[in-house]
Write a protein that holds these residues in place. Structure first.
Motif, PDB file in Angstrom:
ATOM      1  N   LEU A  50       0.934  -1.303   0.125  1.00  0.00           N
ATOM      2  CA  LEU A  50      -0.141   0.015  -0.114  1.00  0.00           C
ATOM      3  C   LEU A  50       0.914   1.250  -0.128  1.00  0.00           C
ATOM      4  CD1 LEU A  50      -2.573  -0.931   2.470  1.00  0.00           C
ATOM      5  CD2 LEU A  50      -3.079  -0.645   0.112  1.00  0.00           C
ATOM      6  N   PRO A  51       0.408   2.406  -0.541  1.00  0.00           N
ATOM      7  CA  PRO A  51       1.208   3.480  -0.599  1.00  0.00           C
ATOM      8  C   PRO A  51       1.440   4.319   0.791  1.00  0.00           C
ATOM      9  CG  PRO A  51      -0.961   4.134  -1.314  1.00  0.00           C
ATOM     10  CD  PRO A  51      -0.978   2.473  -1.463  1.00  0.00           C
ATOM     11  N   ASP A  52       2.492   4.754   0.970  1.00  0.00           N
ATOM     12  CA  ASP A  52       2.613   5.576   2.326  1.00  0.00           C
ATOM     13  C   ASP A  52       1.797   6.441   2.517  1.00  0.00           C
ATOM     14  OD1 ASP A  52       4.545   3.536   2.866  1.00  0.00           O
ATOM     15  OD2 ASP A  52       6.062   4.786   2.055  1.00  0.00           O
ATOM     16  N   SER A  53       1.525   7.317   1.319  1.00  0.00           N
ATOM     17  CA  SER A  53       0.509   8.500   1.174  1.00  0.00           C
ATOM     18  C   SER A  53      -0.226   8.239  -0.020  1.00  0.00           C
ATOM     19  CB  SER A  53       1.463   9.984   1.394  1.00  0.00           C
ATOM     20  OG  SER A  53       2.141   9.927   0.111  1.00  0.00           O
ATOM     21  N   TRP A  54      -1.507   8.567   0.266  1.00  0.00           N
ATOM     22  CA  TRP A  54      -2.491   8.294  -0.940  1.00  0.00           C
ATOM     23  C   TRP A  54      -2.559   9.621  -1.771  1.00  0.00           C
ATOM     24  CZ3 TRP A  54      -4.816   3.562  -1.705  1.00  0.00           C
ATOM     25  CH2 TRP A  54      -4.815   2.660  -0.362  1.00  0.00           C
ATOM     26  N   HIS A  55      -2.497   9.297  -3.183  1.00  0.00           N
ATOM     27  CA  HIS A  55      -2.575  10.511  -4.163  1.00  0.00           C
ATOM     28  C   HIS A  55      -3.540  10.151  -5.273  1.00  0.00           C
ATOM     29  CE1 HIS A  55       1.484  11.112  -2.266  1.00  0.00           C
ATOM     30  NE2 HIS A  55       1.378  12.273  -2.416  1.00  0.00           N
ATOM     31  N   ILE A  56      -4.739   9.713  -4.661  1.00  0.00           N
ATOM     32  CA  ILE A  56      -5.738   9.070  -5.802  1.00  0.00           C
ATOM     33  C   ILE A  56      -6.215  10.325  -6.580  1.00  0.00           C
ATOM     34  CG2 ILE A  56      -7.785   7.873  -6.126  1.00  0.00           C
ATOM     35  CD1 ILE A  56      -7.343   6.267  -3.661  1.00  0.00           C
ATOM     36  N   GLY A  57      -6.733  11.402  -5.705  1.00  0.00           N
ATOM     37  CA  GLY A  57      -7.349  12.606  -6.828  1.00  0.00           C
ATOM     38  C   GLY A  57      -6.433  13.296  -7.513  1.00  0.00           C
ATOM     39  N   ASP A  58      -5.319  13.420  -7.163  1.00  0.00           N
ATOM     40  CA  ASP A  58      -4.180  14.054  -7.749  1.00  0.00           C
ATOM     41  C   ASP A  58      -3.820  13.176  -9.213  1.00  0.00           C
ATOM     42  OD1 ASP A  58      -4.202  16.282  -6.242  1.00  0.00           O
ATOM     43  OD2 ASP A  58      -2.714  15.667  -5.054  1.00  0.00           O
ATOM     44  N   ASN A  59      -3.561  11.859  -8.849  1.00  0.00           N
ATOM     45  CA  ASN A  59      -3.174  10.962 -10.035  1.00  0.00           C
ATOM     46  C   ASN A  59      -4.053  11.195 -11.035  1.00  0.00           C
ATOM     47  OD1 ASN A  59      -0.627  10.741  -8.652  1.00  0.00           O
ATOM     48  ND2 ASN A  59      -1.019   8.701  -7.998  1.00  0.00           N
ATOM     49  N   TYR A  60      -5.375  10.657 -10.584  1.00  0.00           N
ATOM     50  CA  TYR A  60      -6.419  10.521 -11.759  1.00  0.00           C
ATOM     51  C   TYR A  60      -6.814  11.671 -12.223  1.00  0.00           C
ATOM     52  CZ  TYR A  60      -7.043   5.617 -10.288  1.00  0.00           C
ATOM     53  OH  TYR A  60      -6.946   4.189 -10.002  1.00  0.00           O
ATOM     54  N   ARG A  61      -6.797  13.108 -11.620  1.00  0.00           N
ATOM     55  CA  ARG A  61      -7.021  14.145 -12.239  1.00  0.00           C
ATOM     56  C   ARG A  61      -5.777  14.516 -13.251  1.00  0.00           C
ATOM     57  NH1 ARG A  61      -4.727  19.143 -11.449  1.00  0.00           N
ATOM     58  NH2 ARG A  61      -3.870  18.154  -9.509  1.00  0.00           N
TER      59      ARG A  61
END
Length: 278
Positions: A50-61
């Motif tokens: 799993l990621p240490d810090s989540w960047h779902i919104g930024d990556n998909y945007r």
């Protein structure tokens, strides 16, 4: 001995199937999901953690905006919809004729019609022919290529299904004065809905995920598709070493047809067992 081993065999087979599905499907899917949520530094060495810090919104945007997915989506639909509609219409008409006529010539035509399932298209010949016709790099050229490529799949499925339909229905309609096209549209076509749904979903999957033939036919043109656009942005400096954005693009590109396939999987199986194996 058989009675003693049968319970074990019945237990081992589903477990082995689940393990195989997890290895073949689950691990790659999990890798894509977790990598798409990581930062660029973490994603440089993809793993299953799993990621240490989540960047779902930024990556998909970023993948959506920088990857120009709206233009690529429009190109994919522009190519896929006419190709699927055209191959289903032509393939179902050809299948009806091949299923209802007997003889050596019909058998040869059927064998030639389904030969495309095992014989790959000649890419160089296709590209040269499209250039001579002025269709290279255009959506029209790509549509004709897909129709020619997947006509064999449609003929294979629908011909077997038509053979299961009683010919008495057609003869009764002809006695009433119906013309051949009327018989097909009003009698045969409604009965072909299960196998047509199967062929539609399969051809859509093939066309939606294709990059090999679109690279040669559409490469350098104004029209692009989602897989071809992903290759373009991933091979230049925009996505260089940005595996998080690449995997985010892949997830968004695959999501529509994954949902369709999950919803319609029963129809796919029923269409295959209802016609292709008969």
């Amino acid at each position: 001995m058989n009675r003693a081993t049968n319970p074990t065999v019945r237990w081992v087979r589903p477990v082995a199937s689940i393990i195989l599905a997890v290895v073949v499907i689950g691990i790659p899917l999990w890798l894509a999901l977790v990598t798409s949520a990581k930062s660029q530094g973490e994603a440089n060495l993809p793993d299953l953690s799993l990621p240490d810090s989540w960047h779902i919104g930024d990556n998909y945007r970023q993948a959506f905006e920088q990857g120009h997915m709206i233009k690529a989506l429009a190109g994919s639909l522009l190519v896929m919809v006419p190709a699927v509609v055209g191959v289903l219409i032509c393939g179902s008409l050809a299948s009806w004729v091949l299923a209802r006529r007997a003889g050596r010539m019909t058998s040869l035509l059927y064998s030639a019609g389904i030969s495309g399932i095992v014989l790959p298209p000649a890419v160089v010949t296709i590209v040269l022919l499209l250039r001579q016709l002025g269709l290279a790099g255009t959506a029209g050229g790509m549509i004709f290529v897909y129709m020619g490529m997947y006509m064999s799949v449609v003929i294979f499925f629908i011909t077997g299904f038509v053979r299961t339909i009683p010919i008495d229905l057609e003869e009764a309609a002809r006695i009433d004065g119906a013309r051949p096209l009327t018989v097909f549209v009003r009698i045969i076509l409604p009965l072909l809905r299960p196998v047509i749904a199967t062929a539609t979903i399969l051809v859509c999957l093939y066309v939606w995920n294709d990059i090999f033939y679109s690279f040669f036919v559409l490469g350098g043109g104004s029209v692009t598709t989602l897989p071809l656009n992903l290759y373009s942005v991933a091979s230049n400096n925009l996505y260089q070493n940005n595996w998080n954005l690449i995997f985010a693009y892949v997830i968004m590109m695959s999501l529509p047809l994954l949902v369709v396939f999950a919803v319609a999987q029963r129809r796919i199986i029923s269409g295959i067992t209802g016609g292709a194996v008969k």
